[in-house]
Design a protein around this motif. Structure first.
Motif, PDB file in Angstrom:
ATOM      1  N   SER A  86       0.408  -1.921  -3.572  1.00  0.00           N
ATOM      2  CA  SER A  86      -0.366  -2.178  -2.343  1.00  0.00           C
ATOM      3  C   SER A  86      -1.827  -1.802  -2.490  1.00  0.00           C
ATOM      4  O   SER A  86      -2.237  -1.177  -3.484  1.00  0.00           O
ATOM      5  CB  SER A  86       0.238  -1.383  -1.184  1.00  0.00           C
ATOM      6  OG  SER A  86      -0.133  -0.015  -1.322  1.00  0.00           O
ATOM      7  N   GLU A  87      -2.579  -2.097  -1.441  1.00  0.00           N
ATOM      8  CA  GLU A  87      -4.003  -1.751  -1.425  1.00  0.00           C
ATOM      9  C   GLU A  87      -4.213  -0.247  -1.232  1.00  0.00           C
ATOM     10  O   GLU A  87      -5.319   0.254  -1.331  1.00  0.00           O
ATOM     11  CB  GLU A  87      -4.689  -2.510  -0.268  1.00  0.00           C
ATOM     12  CG  GLU A  87      -4.187  -2.054   1.086  1.00  0.00           C
ATOM     13  CD  GLU A  87      -4.446  -3.036   2.222  1.00  0.00           C
ATOM     14  OE1 GLU A  87      -4.957  -2.602   3.264  1.00  0.00           O
ATOM     15  OE2 GLU A  87      -4.111  -4.238   2.042  1.00  0.00           O
ATOM     16  N   TRP A  88      -3.136   0.476  -0.899  1.00  0.00           N
ATOM     17  CA  TRP A  88      -3.250   1.920  -0.654  1.00  0.00           C
ATOM     18  C   TRP A  88      -3.292   2.707  -1.948  1.00  0.00           C
ATOM     19  O   TRP A  88      -3.595   3.886  -1.948  1.00  0.00           O
ATOM     20  CB  TRP A  88      -2.062   2.405   0.186  1.00  0.00           C
ATOM     21  CG  TRP A  88      -2.026   1.797   1.541  1.00  0.00           C
ATOM     22  CD1 TRP A  88      -1.309   0.700   1.918  1.00  0.00           C
ATOM     23  CD2 TRP A  88      -2.746   2.221   2.698  1.00  0.00           C
ATOM     24  NE1 TRP A  88      -1.516   0.418   3.235  1.00  0.00           N
ATOM     25  CE2 TRP A  88      -2.412   1.343   3.740  1.00  0.00           C
ATOM     26  CE3 TRP A  88      -3.640   3.264   2.963  1.00  0.00           C
ATOM     27  CZ2 TRP A  88      -2.930   1.477   5.020  1.00  0.00           C
ATOM     28  CZ3 TRP A  88      -4.159   3.397   4.233  1.00  0.00           C
ATOM     29  CH2 TRP A  88      -3.806   2.508   5.242  1.00  0.00           C
TER      30      TRP A  88
END
Ligand code: DGI
Ligand code: FE
Ligand code: FE
Length: 199
Positions: free
Chosen positions: A196-198
């Motif tokens: 993910s972008e996290w």
């Protein structure tokens, strides 16, 4: 009055007589938090309200009595669940919801069943109840609560990862037995986090 409103009022009346006052307040608080998250993520508000209200309906007895009730009613549980009785109330609660409160909706029943351990690839209501249980306004235990509360309204999967990771660290620190379902759930949401972008 709508059918759901009638159902909710009668569930509340019943739970108030069965749960200790703090547990009852927690159940109301989880129910409202589930509705907030349902508004944010476009999920059915009535189902979120009922699932949140009933999620701890199994917590009306001690761990030992819950184990006895499970045996008496032929509720199946894993040997690991027997060794970690803290998680058994979710299993017993899903049974009570089905057989005593007349809930038939599988999404609500699974949200109750997996509210303590989580599981891989959870449905939206399962994540909503799991997260609401942790962030509801009356909870004060975890140090990272303000951050997790904000995150819950941004990304359900990332919130699942943060809570599960923190729970495993906490249980490790206490040398508590860990149910493999909690570990599987954390591994699943760690993999989602990695992609993910996290990250
Ligand atoms: O019933 P609640 O107190 O509202 O909340 P819950 O049903 O999520 O239970 C929370 C507790 O469950 C928390 O202290 C962490 C614990 N828990 C979650 N997974 C496991 C676990 N405890 C053990 N021993 N093993 C697990 O795998
Ligand atoms: Fe619980
Ligand atoms: Fe709870």
């Amino acid at each position: 009055m709508t059918d759901t409103m009638n159902r909710v009022l009668s569930y509340r009346k019943h739970l108030e007589t069965k749960l200790d006052p703090m547990r009852y307040e927690h159940s109301l608080s989880v129910s409202y938090t589930c509705m907030n998250l349902a508004m944010r993520y476009g999920y059915d508000l009535d189902k979120a309200e009922v699932a949140g209200l009933l999620h701890d309906c199994g917590k009306r007895f001690s761990d030992e009595i819950i184990l006895k009730k499970c045996i008496k009613h032929g509720i199946s549980f894993t040997p690991e669940e027997e060794e970690t009785p803290a998680v058994l109330h979710a299993n017993y609660g899903a049974w009570l919801a089905r057989h005593k409160y007349g809930v038939e909706d599988p999404e609500i029943l699974n949200a109750i069943l997996y509210h303590t351990t989580g599981r891989p690839n959870m449905g939206t209501l399962e994540k909503i109840v799991y997260i609401a249980d942790y962030i509801e306004p009356r909870r004060f235990k975890a140090a990272n609560l303000p951050e997790v509360r904000a995150l819950a309204y941004e990304d359900l999967d990332e919130t699942m990862y943060r809570i599960l990771k923190g729970t495993l660290e906490y249980l490790d620190g206490k040398k508590s037995k860990i149910d493999p379902m909690t570990e599987k759930a954390c591994a699943f949401y760690a993999a989602v986090h990695e992609k993910s972008e996290w990250k």
